[in-house]
Design a protein around this motif. Structure first.
Motif, mmCIF file in Angstrom:
data_model
loop_
_atom_site.group_PDB
_atom_site.id
_atom_site.type_symbol
_atom_site.label_atom_id
_atom_site.label_comp_id
_atom_site.label_asym_id
_atom_site.label_seq_id
_atom_site.Cartn_x
_atom_site.Cartn_y
_atom_site.Cartn_z
ATOM 1 N N THR A 391 35.260 24.050 31.093
ATOM 2 C CA THR A 391 34.574 25.156 31.829
ATOM 3 C C THR A 391 35.398 25.915 32.936
ATOM 4 O O THR A 391 35.664 27.042 33.030
ATOM 5 N N GLY A 392 35.886 25.009 33.679
ATOM 6 C CA GLY A 392 36.748 25.191 34.690
ATOM 7 C C GLY A 392 37.979 25.776 34.345
ATOM 8 O O GLY A 392 38.713 26.877 34.836
ATOM 9 N N VAL A 393 38.734 25.432 33.280
ATOM 10 C CA VAL A 393 39.887 25.723 32.602
ATOM 11 C C VAL A 393 39.679 27.197 32.205
ATOM 12 O O VAL A 393 40.584 28.072 32.623
ATOM 13 N N ILE A 394 38.644 27.439 31.522
ATOM 14 C CA ILE A 394 38.418 28.722 31.052
ATOM 15 C C ILE A 394 38.317 29.882 32.315
ATOM 16 O O ILE A 394 38.936 30.909 32.058
ATOM 17 N N THR A 395 37.541 29.492 33.147
ATOM 18 C CA THR A 395 37.611 30.560 34.389
ATOM 19 C C THR A 395 39.134 30.782 35.049
ATOM 20 O O THR A 395 39.185 31.645 35.583
ATOM 21 N N LEU A 396 39.660 29.444 34.991
ATOM 22 C CA LEU A 396 41.065 29.525 35.726
ATOM 23 C C LEU A 396 42.092 30.878 34.816
ATOM 24 O O LEU A 396 42.934 31.576 35.277
ATOM 25 N N LEU A 397 41.865 30.562 33.470
ATOM 26 C CA LEU A 397 42.534 31.521 32.734
ATOM 27 C C LEU A 397 42.122 32.946 32.553
ATOM 28 O O LEU A 397 43.213 33.749 32.711
ATOM 29 N N ALA A 398 41.216 33.246 33.283
ATOM 30 C CA ALA A 398 40.696 34.483 33.155
ATOM 31 C C ALA A 398 41.152 35.214 34.377
ATOM 32 O O ALA A 398 41.292 36.632 34.607
ATOM 33 N N ALA A 399 41.840 34.426 35.433
ATOM 34 C CA ALA A 399 42.557 35.093 36.485
ATOM 35 C C ALA A 399 43.947 35.594 36.149
ATOM 36 O O ALA A 399 44.505 36.623 36.855
ATOM 37 N N VAL A 400 44.427 35.127 35.167
ATOM 38 C CA VAL A 400 45.742 35.329 34.468
ATOM 39 C C VAL A 400 45.769 36.936 34.374
ATOM 40 O O VAL A 400 46.897 37.631 35.045
ATOM 41 N N PRO A 401 45.107 37.618 33.477
ATOM 42 C CA PRO A 401 45.326 39.017 33.425
ATOM 43 C C PRO A 401 45.266 40.017 34.502
ATOM 44 O O PRO A 401 45.766 41.010 34.673
ATOM 45 N N TRP A 402 44.382 39.349 35.603
ATOM 46 C CA TRP A 402 44.348 40.310 36.929
ATOM 47 C C TRP A 402 45.596 40.341 37.641
ATOM 48 O O TRP A 402 45.947 41.234 38.339
ATOM 49 N N PHE A 403 46.539 39.342 37.568
ATOM 50 C CA PHE A 403 47.715 39.330 38.164
ATOM 51 C C PHE A 403 48.734 40.557 37.846
ATOM 52 O O PHE A 403 49.346 41.138 38.468
ATOM 53 N N ARG A 404 48.462 41.109 36.672
ATOM 54 C CA ARG A 404 49.246 42.245 36.240
ATOM 55 C C ARG A 404 48.296 43.548 36.156
ATOM 56 O O ARG A 404 48.797 44.740 35.911
ATOM 57 N N ALA A 405 47.092 43.524 36.289
ATOM 58 C CA ALA A 405 46.151 44.606 36.311
ATOM 59 C C ALA A 405 46.387 45.257 37.564
ATOM 60 O O ALA A 405 46.740 44.856 38.617
ATOM 61 N N ARG A 406 45.842 46.556 37.594
ATOM 62 C CA ARG A 406 46.283 47.595 38.768
ATOM 63 C C ARG A 406 45.264 47.467 39.600
ATOM 64 O O ARG A 406 44.053 47.083 39.294
#
Length: 418
Positions: A391-406
């Protein structure tokens, strides 16, 4: 590009009265929901089922929310927010009352699941109203205030629910049904004229379809983080944490009556402490993300929530469990108002964002459906530590798209482009 003109955050802008009504109703709803959270998984297990089956009961609620979300959006467009909101509350009240008198696992599953229909009705109604009524310069503050009402109710609810659980696992459901009827009364009396439907002769707002939102990097990232948030904080935490507290934290050598009472109290305390951390994060992010921007709080919240959720399954004492729950709650609370405000930035006030908002909610509900089932399976065939780590890994992975989001915040985005 943001749909609204650039505005500067202004502490003098007041939150509209209609939103305060929704905030008050949200507090009552959350207080009641918190009553049943510590006891629902154990109530399911009282019918001689395992962790997977008891987690399915939690997922069933989100599953019916997901199925009914498109129809709920159409009902709002046709009937208006107030009647849909009220009907949703009454449906959940009836479902919850019926759950208290379930005599088999399958009755419990059906009664609890049907409540999801009413839940999506009042949730989408409230979110749509808040998006349109919140002044752009205080969107994060409004989101924080609304979410904080749920968190404040969520702090007291699990503690009271744990105490009521000692009187019988069915008692909290009866009290929650009554709380929902109280919330319906608040909205019925004080929200008589609020509706998003245009008055006769007013221009019809253009609809923001899901495909329109999907072209926006921030919307795509928000859908991903909604899925992870539903998986971890709405699904797994409510489904697995009470079972973890009962199996690992409470002394199994105690007599049955004492052990059951302690299990309800420990589960309630862990969920309440998570809610306290959530409330602190909401307050901080809500007050500052209207000045600093959305992305730092969204990314930071996902990382903090993911790390401490992953560590939760390795708790071996109540103080450790409470500390990790507090930290995970702080991360989740930091995420939510900034994510909600970012979504409102994308939709704007000049468009009807019903379909895009419904898709966002459906992503969260999908996570809340899948997460508990997978986590329950991992518990039955592995360990609690494995379930929380995934569950923690799923949450961490969700942060990745935000690094490139506007960055959607109008003031901050303008500063970054100059």
């Amino acid at each position: 590009m943001p749909a609204d003109p650039v505005t500067t955050p202004d502490a003098r802008v007041r939150i509209p009265r209609e939103i305060w009504v929704l905030i008050a109703a949200g507090f009552v709803i959350a207080l009641g929901f918190g009553l049943i959270t510590p006891v629902l998984p154990r109530f399911a297990q009282s019918f001689d089922v395992g962790a997977t089956a008891s987690s399915v009961v939690v997922s069933a609620f989100a599953f019916f929310r997901l199925l009914f979300a498109p129809a709920g959006g159409r009902l709002i467009a046709r009937l208006g927010e107030r009647p849909v909101y009220l009907t949703g509350l009454v449906i959940v009240a009836i479902s919850t009352g019926a759950t208290a008198f379930a005599h088999s696992y399958w009755q419990l599953l059906v009664f609890r699941g049907l409540g999801g229909i009413g839940s999506v009705m009042f949730t989408v109604s409230a979110v749509a109203l808040i998006v349109r009524l919140a002044p752009p310069s205080i969107r994060a503050r409004v989101s924080s205030a609304y979410a904080s009402s749920f968190l404040i109710g969520g702090v007291g609810g699990p503690v009271v629910g744990g105490l009521l659980g000692g009187l019988g696992l069915r008692v909290p459901f009866i009290v929650y049904a009554v709380a929902l009827l109280v919330a319906a009364g608040i909205v019925f009396v004080f929200l008589k004229d609020a509706s998003l439907r245009p008055k006769e002769g007013d221009p019809v707002l253009p609809v923001m379809a899901v495909r329109d939102g999907w072209r926006d990097s921030a919307y795509r990232a928000a859908v991903g983080s909604a899925f992870a948030n539903g998986w971890g904080n709405f699904g797994v935490r409510n489904a697995i944490l009470p079972l973890f507290a009962a199996a690992v934290i409470v002394d199994q050598s105690l007599d049955q009556a004492t052990r059951e009472s302690r299990q309800a109290l420990v589960a309630g305390a862990a969920l309440a402490v998570f809610a306290v951390g959530n409330a602190v994060g909401l307050t901080f992010a809500g007050r500052t993300s209207d000045r600093v921007g959305r992305k730092p709080y969204i990314v930071g919240g996902l990382v903090v929530s993911g790390v401490f959720t992953a560590l939760t399954g390795f708790s071996d004492s109540l103080p450790v469990l409470l500390g990790l729950s507090l930290a995970a709650g702080l991360g989740a609370g930091t995420l939510n108002p900034a994510q909600q405000a970012s979504l409102a930035d994308v939709v704007g006030r000049e468009r009807n964002g019903g379909p895009a908002l419904a898709a966002f909610q459906m992503a969260q509900d999908t996570g809340a459906i899948i997460g508990p089932v997978i986590a329950g399976t991992l518990v039955d065939h592995g360990s609690f530590g494995l379930a929380f780590a995934v569950t923690g890994v799923i949450t961490l992975l969700a942060a990745v798209p935000w690094f490139r989001a506007r960055e959607t915040h109008p003031v901050r985005a303008g500063a970054l482009s100059t």
